[in-house]
Design a protein around this motif. Sequence first.
Motif, mmCIF file in Angstrom:
data_model
loop_
_atom_site.group_PDB
_atom_site.id
_atom_site.type_symbol
_atom_site.label_atom_id
_atom_site.label_comp_id
_atom_site.label_asym_id
_atom_site.label_seq_id
_atom_site.Cartn_x
_atom_site.Cartn_y
_atom_site.Cartn_z
ATOM 1 N N ALA A 71 -2.017 7.463 8.265
ATOM 2 C CA ALA A 71 -2.607 8.520 8.570
ATOM 3 C C ALA A 71 -1.554 9.854 9.139
ATOM 4 N N ALA A 72 -0.673 9.396 9.929
ATOM 5 C CA ALA A 72 0.286 10.107 10.454
ATOM 6 C C ALA A 72 1.563 10.581 9.600
ATOM 7 N N ARG A 73 1.780 9.765 8.657
ATOM 8 C CA ARG A 73 3.006 9.851 7.633
ATOM 9 C C ARG A 73 2.328 9.917 6.418
ATOM 10 N N SER A 74 1.499 10.635 5.702
ATOM 11 C CA SER A 74 0.820 10.325 4.278
ATOM 12 C C SER A 74 1.952 10.161 3.265
ATOM 13 N N ASP A 75 2.984 10.827 3.362
ATOM 14 C CA ASP A 75 3.810 10.963 2.311
ATOM 15 C C ASP A 75 5.023 9.903 2.376
ATOM 16 N N TYR A 76 4.769 8.815 3.272
ATOM 17 C CA TYR A 76 5.640 7.671 3.542
ATOM 18 C C TYR A 76 5.443 6.479 2.619
ATOM 19 N N GLY A 77 6.339 5.751 2.152
ATOM 20 C CA GLY A 77 5.727 4.443 1.419
ATOM 21 C C GLY A 77 5.468 3.415 2.238
ATOM 22 N N TRP A 78 4.849 2.014 1.976
ATOM 23 C CA TRP A 78 4.399 1.180 2.611
ATOM 24 C C TRP A 78 5.075 -0.064 1.962
ATOM 25 N N LEU A 79 5.325 -0.833 2.979
ATOM 26 C CA LEU A 79 5.608 -2.246 2.554
ATOM 27 C C LEU A 79 5.726 -3.175 3.656
ATOM 28 N N SER A 80 4.500 -4.148 3.700
ATOM 29 C CA SER A 80 4.045 -5.036 4.624
ATOM 30 C C SER A 80 4.100 -6.331 3.930
ATOM 31 N N GLU A 81 4.345 -7.458 4.982
ATOM 32 C CA GLU A 81 4.113 -8.888 4.471
ATOM 33 C C GLU A 81 2.795 -9.106 4.099
ATOM 34 N N GLU A 82 1.828 -8.463 4.914
ATOM 35 C CA GLU A 82 0.203 -8.837 4.639
ATOM 36 C C GLU A 82 -0.345 -7.810 3.774
ATOM 37 N N SER A 83 0.422 -7.039 2.906
ATOM 38 C CA SER A 83 -0.257 -5.954 2.049
ATOM 39 C C SER A 83 0.360 -6.196 0.649
ATOM 40 N N GLU A 84 -0.564 -5.932 -0.391
ATOM 41 C CA GLU A 84 -0.059 -6.110 -1.623
ATOM 42 C C GLU A 84 1.059 -5.045 -1.880
ATOM 43 N N ASP A 85 2.230 -5.566 -2.525
ATOM 44 C CA ASP A 85 3.118 -4.379 -2.864
ATOM 45 C C ASP A 85 2.860 -3.547 -3.755
ATOM 46 N N ASN A 86 3.344 -2.290 -3.686
ATOM 47 C CA ASN A 86 2.941 -1.274 -4.403
ATOM 48 C C ASN A 86 4.283 -0.583 -4.866
ATOM 49 N N VAL A 87 4.844 -0.474 -6.044
ATOM 50 C CA VAL A 87 5.986 -0.018 -6.353
ATOM 51 C C VAL A 87 6.261 1.324 -6.329
ATOM 52 N N LYS A 92 9.764 6.996 -2.599
ATOM 53 C CA LYS A 92 9.433 7.334 -1.406
ATOM 54 C C LYS A 92 10.648 7.988 -0.918
ATOM 55 N N GLN A 93 11.067 8.910 0.065
ATOM 56 C CA GLN A 93 12.016 9.319 0.808
ATOM 57 C C GLN A 93 12.019 8.162 1.885
ATOM 58 N N ARG A 94 10.981 8.107 2.400
ATOM 59 C CA ARG A 94 10.929 7.031 3.700
ATOM 60 C C ARG A 94 9.792 6.060 3.607
ATOM 61 N N VAL A 95 9.861 4.912 3.982
ATOM 62 C CA VAL A 95 8.838 3.743 3.582
ATOM 63 C C VAL A 95 8.755 3.082 5.153
ATOM 64 N N PHE A 96 7.646 2.832 5.561
ATOM 65 C CA PHE A 96 7.312 2.010 6.412
ATOM 66 C C PHE A 96 7.466 0.656 6.092
ATOM 67 N N VAL A 97 8.374 -0.213 6.924
ATOM 68 C CA VAL A 97 8.593 -1.649 6.539
ATOM 69 C C VAL A 97 8.166 -2.435 7.791
ATOM 70 N N ASN A 216 12.872 -11.930 4.327
ATOM 71 C CA ASN A 216 12.438 -10.785 3.672
ATOM 72 C C ASN A 216 12.701 -9.146 4.314
ATOM 73 N N ASP A 217 12.503 -8.104 3.759
ATOM 74 C CA ASP A 217 12.491 -6.938 4.273
ATOM 75 C C ASP A 217 11.987 -6.822 5.461
ATOM 76 N N TRP A 218 10.758 -7.240 5.722
ATOM 77 C CA TRP A 218 9.927 -6.979 6.892
ATOM 78 C C TRP A 218 10.311 -7.952 7.863
ATOM 79 N N ASP A 219 11.064 -9.001 7.911
ATOM 80 C CA ASP A 219 11.553 -9.841 8.960
ATOM 81 C C ASP A 219 12.758 -9.325 9.566
#
Length: 280
Positions: A71-87, A92-97, A216-219
């Motif tokens: 909600a705060a950074r809608s243009d960022y990507g998302w990568l999380s251990e507990e979320s389905e990966d989205n290529v 994206k220029q910046r990604v939450f890990v 993994n990245d998130w670790d």
Amino acid sequence: MPDDKEIKASAGFNYAYQEDKQLLEEAAREAGELALRYFNRDPQVWTKQNYSPVTEADLAVDKYLKERLMAARSDYGWLSEESEDNVDRLDKQRVFVIDPIDGTRAFIDGGSEWTISLAVVENNRPVAAVLYAPVRGELYCASRFGGAQLNNVPVICPRLASLDGARAAGPRPAIARGPLARAGVQNAGYVRSLAYRIVMVTTGALDLALAREDANDWDLAAADLIVEEANGILRDKSNRVLKYNLPNVHHDSLYASSKALGRLVAPIMPALQFPQRRHG
């Protein structure tokens, strides 16, 4: 005369990274409060396809963080251990890990070392990071060119430059047998949150942190920046800097230490005996 902001900008200081760090700090504290609602209360536990556990707390924190951060950074990507990966994250220029709870087994067992790990990655490297251990009341944070802090106090890796007497945590065979043991490295036990194990080198609580392959990245992403900004290093067994937000998010065996100690560890990393990952 240039003002402080102009001086920092000329040195590569990026206020966007600072703003992202502040966002991660706020979200981590809020997520910590949420996780503590489940802690020591017999949360529901499932086993994932890789045989690692996941609890209802992991999923609740993941959901909260994704809603809060995106909600705060809608243009960022998302990568999380507990979320389905989205290529889409790769474009994206910046990604939450994110790792909603790093050290889930510790969380289940009532241990205190589990953490919430948050990072922003840009150009395959972390640029803002927070690692929060709610039970211990410890919040590590860093931004690129902004230093690393523990509870708002700057941290710098001690300049230990001898393996003899160095305290190491990680898989026991890598420490208790082979070149590290012969060099006098001491086994400091096993820390079930890998991210927390890594940042312990920034305070001198550990001198060397080790991990077997397949982290993994998130670790790693948040801990990586915190160690780097504390004048330490996190490297894989070939002594390479880690890269994040690639199609393959898995990493080789690795170590974290001060730079001086790393010069002694790097040549012997390929010879260390890392056990196979335990299932169940």
